[in-house]
Design a protein around this motif. Structure first.
Motif, PDB file in Angstrom:
ATOM      1  N   ALA A  62       0.836  -1.194   0.000  1.00  0.00           N
ATOM      2  CA  ALA A  62       0.000   0.000   0.000  1.00  0.00           C
ATOM      3  C   ALA A  62       0.874   1.248   0.000  1.00  0.00           C
ATOM      4  CB  ALA A  62      -0.918   0.004   1.219  1.00  0.00           C
ATOM      5  N   ILE A  63       0.567   2.193  -0.885  1.00  0.00           N
ATOM      6  CA  ILE A  63       1.376   3.405  -0.958  1.00  0.00           C
ATOM      7  C   ILE A  63       0.657   4.613  -0.357  1.00  0.00           C
ATOM      8  CG2 ILE A  63       2.827   2.676  -2.888  1.00  0.00           C
ATOM      9  CD1 ILE A  63       0.923   4.075  -4.784  1.00  0.00           C
ATOM     10  N   TYR A  64      -0.675   4.589  -0.318  1.00  0.00           N
ATOM     11  CA  TYR A  64      -1.395   5.641   0.400  1.00  0.00           C
ATOM     12  C   TYR A  64      -2.825   5.188   0.659  1.00  0.00           C
ATOM     13  CZ  TYR A  64      -3.145   7.211  -4.249  1.00  0.00           C
ATOM     14  OH  TYR A  64      -3.709   7.283  -5.507  1.00  0.00           O
ATOM     15  N   ALA A  65      -3.516   5.953   1.498  1.00  0.00           N
ATOM     16  CA  ALA A  65      -4.895   5.637   1.856  1.00  0.00           C
ATOM     17  C   ALA A  65      -5.745   6.890   1.725  1.00  0.00           C
ATOM     18  CB  ALA A  65      -4.967   5.098   3.285  1.00  0.00           C
ATOM     19  N   ILE A  66      -7.005   6.692   1.394  1.00  0.00           N
ATOM     20  CA  ILE A  66      -7.941   7.812   1.247  1.00  0.00           C
ATOM     21  C   ILE A  66      -9.225   7.492   2.008  1.00  0.00           C
ATOM     22  CG2 ILE A  66      -9.516   8.949  -0.396  1.00  0.00           C
ATOM     23  CD1 ILE A  66      -7.254   9.005  -2.416  1.00  0.00           C
ATOM     24  N   PHE A  67      -9.732   8.472   2.720  1.00  0.00           N
ATOM     25  CA  PHE A  67     -11.043   8.368   3.356  1.00  0.00           C
ATOM     26  C   PHE A  67     -11.971   9.338   2.650  1.00  0.00           C
ATOM     27  CE2 PHE A  67     -14.146  10.097   6.405  1.00  0.00           C
ATOM     28  CZ  PHE A  67     -14.831   8.933   6.729  1.00  0.00           C
ATOM     29  N   ASP A  69     -16.464   9.661   1.333  1.00  0.00           N
ATOM     30  CA  ASP A  69     -17.802   9.067   1.234  1.00  0.00           C
ATOM     31  C   ASP A  69     -18.054   8.058   2.351  1.00  0.00           C
ATOM     32  OD1 ASP A  69     -18.125  10.545  -1.156  1.00  0.00           O
ATOM     33  OD2 ASP A  69     -17.218   8.928  -2.324  1.00  0.00           O
ATOM     34  N   GLY A  70     -17.457   8.304   3.511  1.00  0.00           N
ATOM     35  CA  GLY A  70     -17.693   7.435   4.656  1.00  0.00           C
ATOM     36  C   GLY A  70     -16.922   6.130   4.658  1.00  0.00           C
ATOM     37  N   GLU A  71     -15.979   5.954   3.721  1.00  0.00           N
ATOM     38  CA  GLU A  71     -15.220   4.708   3.640  1.00  0.00           C
ATOM     39  C   GLU A  71     -13.726   4.970   3.554  1.00  0.00           C
ATOM     40  OE1 GLU A  71     -16.694   0.939   1.707  1.00  0.00           O
ATOM     41  OE2 GLU A  71     -17.599   2.411   0.372  1.00  0.00           O
ATOM     42  N   ASP A  72     -12.941   4.004   4.099  1.00  0.00           N
ATOM     43  CA  ASP A  72     -11.491   4.049   3.985  1.00  0.00           C
ATOM     44  C   ASP A  72     -11.042   3.138   2.854  1.00  0.00           C
ATOM     45  OD1 ASP A  72     -10.171   5.657   6.257  1.00  0.00           O
ATOM     46  OD2 ASP A  72     -11.717   4.513   7.313  1.00  0.00           O
ATOM     47  N   PHE A  73     -10.099   3.629   2.059  1.00  0.00           N
ATOM     48  CA  PHE A  73      -9.553   2.855   0.949  1.00  0.00           C
ATOM     49  C   PHE A  73      -8.031   2.857   1.033  1.00  0.00           C
ATOM     50  CE2 PHE A  73     -13.482   4.870  -0.389  1.00  0.00           C
ATOM     51  CZ  PHE A  73     -14.188   3.868  -1.033  1.00  0.00           C
ATOM     52  N   THR A  74      -7.403   1.742   0.657  1.00  0.00           N
ATOM     53  CA  THR A  74      -5.956   1.717   0.479  1.00  0.00           C
ATOM     54  C   THR A  74      -5.663   1.601  -1.009  1.00  0.00           C
ATOM     55  OG1 THR A  74      -5.817  -0.697   0.720  1.00  0.00           O
ATOM     56  CG2 THR A  74      -5.555   0.638   2.714  1.00  0.00           C
ATOM     57  N   ILE A  75      -4.635   2.303  -1.439  1.00  0.00           N
ATOM     58  CA  ILE A  75      -4.243   2.275  -2.845  1.00  0.00           C
ATOM     59  C   ILE A  75      -2.900   1.576  -2.939  1.00  0.00           C
ATOM     60  CG2 ILE A  75      -3.566   3.663  -4.831  1.00  0.00           C
ATOM     61  CD1 ILE A  75      -6.171   4.838  -2.278  1.00  0.00           C
ATOM     62  N   ASN A  76      -2.886   0.460  -3.644  1.00  0.00           N
ATOM     63  CA  ASN A  76      -1.677  -0.355  -3.797  1.00  0.00           C
ATOM     64  C   ASN A  76      -1.128  -0.203  -5.207  1.00  0.00           C
ATOM     65  OD1 ASN A  76      -2.502  -1.192  -1.320  1.00  0.00           O
ATOM     66  ND2 ASN A  76      -2.922  -3.302  -1.896  1.00  0.00           N
ATOM     67  N   GLU A  77       0.179  -0.312  -5.298  1.00  0.00           N
ATOM     68  CA  GLU A  77       0.825  -0.289  -6.609  1.00  0.00           C
ATOM     69  C   GLU A  77       1.094  -1.717  -7.042  1.00  0.00           C
ATOM     70  OE1 GLU A  77       5.088   0.918  -7.350  1.00  0.00           O
ATOM     71  OE2 GLU A  77       4.057   2.734  -8.017  1.00  0.00           O
ATOM     72  N   THR A  78       0.543  -2.110  -8.183  1.00  0.00           N
ATOM     73  CA  THR A  78       0.733  -3.467  -8.696  1.00  0.00           C
ATOM     74  C   THR A  78       1.328  -3.385 -10.100  1.00  0.00           C
ATOM     75  OG1 THR A  78      -1.397  -3.671  -9.837  1.00  0.00           O
ATOM     76  CG2 THR A  78      -1.378  -4.100  -7.454  1.00  0.00           C
ATOM     77  N   PRO A  79       1.828  -4.496 -10.636  1.00  0.00           N
ATOM     78  CA  PRO A  79       2.365  -4.477 -12.008  1.00  0.00           C
ATOM     79  C   PRO A  79       1.325  -4.028 -13.029  1.00  0.00           C
ATOM     80  CG  PRO A  79       3.075  -6.453 -10.868  1.00  0.00           C
ATOM     81  CD  PRO A  79       2.074  -5.781  -9.973  1.00  0.00           C
ATOM     82  N   GLU A  80       0.041  -4.200 -12.711  1.00  0.00           N
ATOM     83  CA  GLU A  80      -1.023  -3.801 -13.640  1.00  0.00           C
ATOM     84  C   GLU A  80      -1.471  -2.357 -13.428  1.00  0.00           C
ATOM     85  OE1 GLU A  80      -1.267  -6.616 -11.715  1.00  0.00           O
ATOM     86  OE2 GLU A  80      -0.429  -7.846 -13.327  1.00  0.00           O
ATOM     87  N   GLY A  81      -0.927  -1.693 -12.428  1.00  0.00           N
ATOM     88  CA  GLY A  81      -1.334  -0.313 -12.140  1.00  0.00           C
ATOM     89  C   GLY A  81      -1.865  -0.175 -10.727  1.00  0.00           C
ATOM     90  N   ALA A  82      -2.481   0.958 -10.458  1.00  0.00           N
ATOM     91  CA  ALA A  82      -3.000   1.227  -9.116  1.00  0.00           C
ATOM     92  C   ALA A  82      -4.199   0.333  -8.820  1.00  0.00           C
ATOM     93  CB  ALA A  82      -3.392   2.688  -8.979  1.00  0.00           C
ATOM     94  N   SER A  83      -4.244  -0.188  -7.600  1.00  0.00           N
ATOM     95  CA  SER A  83      -5.329  -1.062  -7.157  1.00  0.00           C
ATOM     96  C   SER A  83      -5.950  -0.463  -5.900  1.00  0.00           C
ATOM     97  CB  SER A  83      -4.781  -2.458  -6.867  1.00  0.00           C
ATOM     98  OG  SER A  83      -5.761  -3.281  -6.283  1.00  0.00           O
TER      99      SER A  83
END
Length: 238
Positions: A62-67, A69-83
């Protein structure tokens, strides 16, 4: 007249925009990182880790997280792009994994003791002073578990840190890890952490407007099944 003048001056002293950007240092020496927390006055939050050590990490971390619309998300860097993964889905998968492990090894639910914090004076961290909290019964540790400031300029940061901690407690308990729970939440009530766990310290705070683009998800969130696949876990048996 004097009261009105003082009120007007106090309003002028307030930042025109209520956004907050706070930077913590996390860890020491070769393991040092930065944690940047950007908070919009509309409620969105972005938390991003940085530092040379993370640049050496393999893709999938995981490279960063965003909160938003009432939800927490993690953004991961994968070979296919951001996940993009919902934190609630990640916690579901981890709970499933723990349940399967417990069934396989025949272990029951262990009682996790509550860790209690007590205040012992004040401590200054990078020019800011706050109340120092230590683990009860720990008379040997010089480094406090938590230092909390009641500075109104840090109130927005304090609310977000308390929210993040409260949400993480359930996940930590699901993984069988000891937590601070109510004791930590009480210590954070109305204040912002200047230092915690002897590993992270607040370095800087500013109140410049944060661009809206900082809180945009780079892709559609994964489904729960896709999250299971990314975490290398099989879905539980029906």
């Amino acid at each position: 007249m004097i009261v009105r003048t003082m009120l007007a001056l106090s309003l002028l002293a307030l930042p025109a925009h209520a956004d907050t950007t706070a930077v913590y240092t996390v860890g020491h020496d070769d393991f040092a990182m930065t944690m940047t927390i950007e908070i919009a006055d509309t409620g969105e939050v972005r938390v991003q880790m940085g530092g040379p050590m993370l640049e050496k990490m393999p893709k999938g971390v995981a490279i960063y997280a965003i909160f938003r619309d009432g939800e927490d998300f993690t953004i991961n860097e994968t070979p296919e792009g951001a996940s993009v993964i919902r934190m609630s889905d990640a916690m579901t998968v981890m709970a499933e994994h723990r349940a399967k492990a417990k069934q396989a090894f025949g272990t029951g639910d262990a009682t996790i003791p509550e860790v209690e914090l007590v205040s012992r004076g004040e401590q200054t961290v990078n020019g800011r002073t706050g109340t120092a909290f230590y683990e009860r019964g720990d008379g040997k540790t010089e480094e406090p578990m938590l230092v909390v400031s009641q500075d109104p300029a840090l109130a927005q940061l304090g609310r977000e840190m308390a929210r993040r901690f409260a949400k993480s407690v359930g996940g930590m308990q699901a993984m069988g890890m000891p937590v601070f729970g109510d004791s930590m939440l009480k210590a954070l009530d109305g204040g912002a952490p200047l230092a915690f766990a002897g590993l992270a310290k607040l370095q800087s705070v500013r109140h410049d407007p944060v661009p809206v683009a900082r809180f945009v998800l780079p892709a559609q969130p994964k489904t729960l099944d896709e999250t299971r696949a990314l975490m290398n876990l099989n879905p539980p048996a029906p």
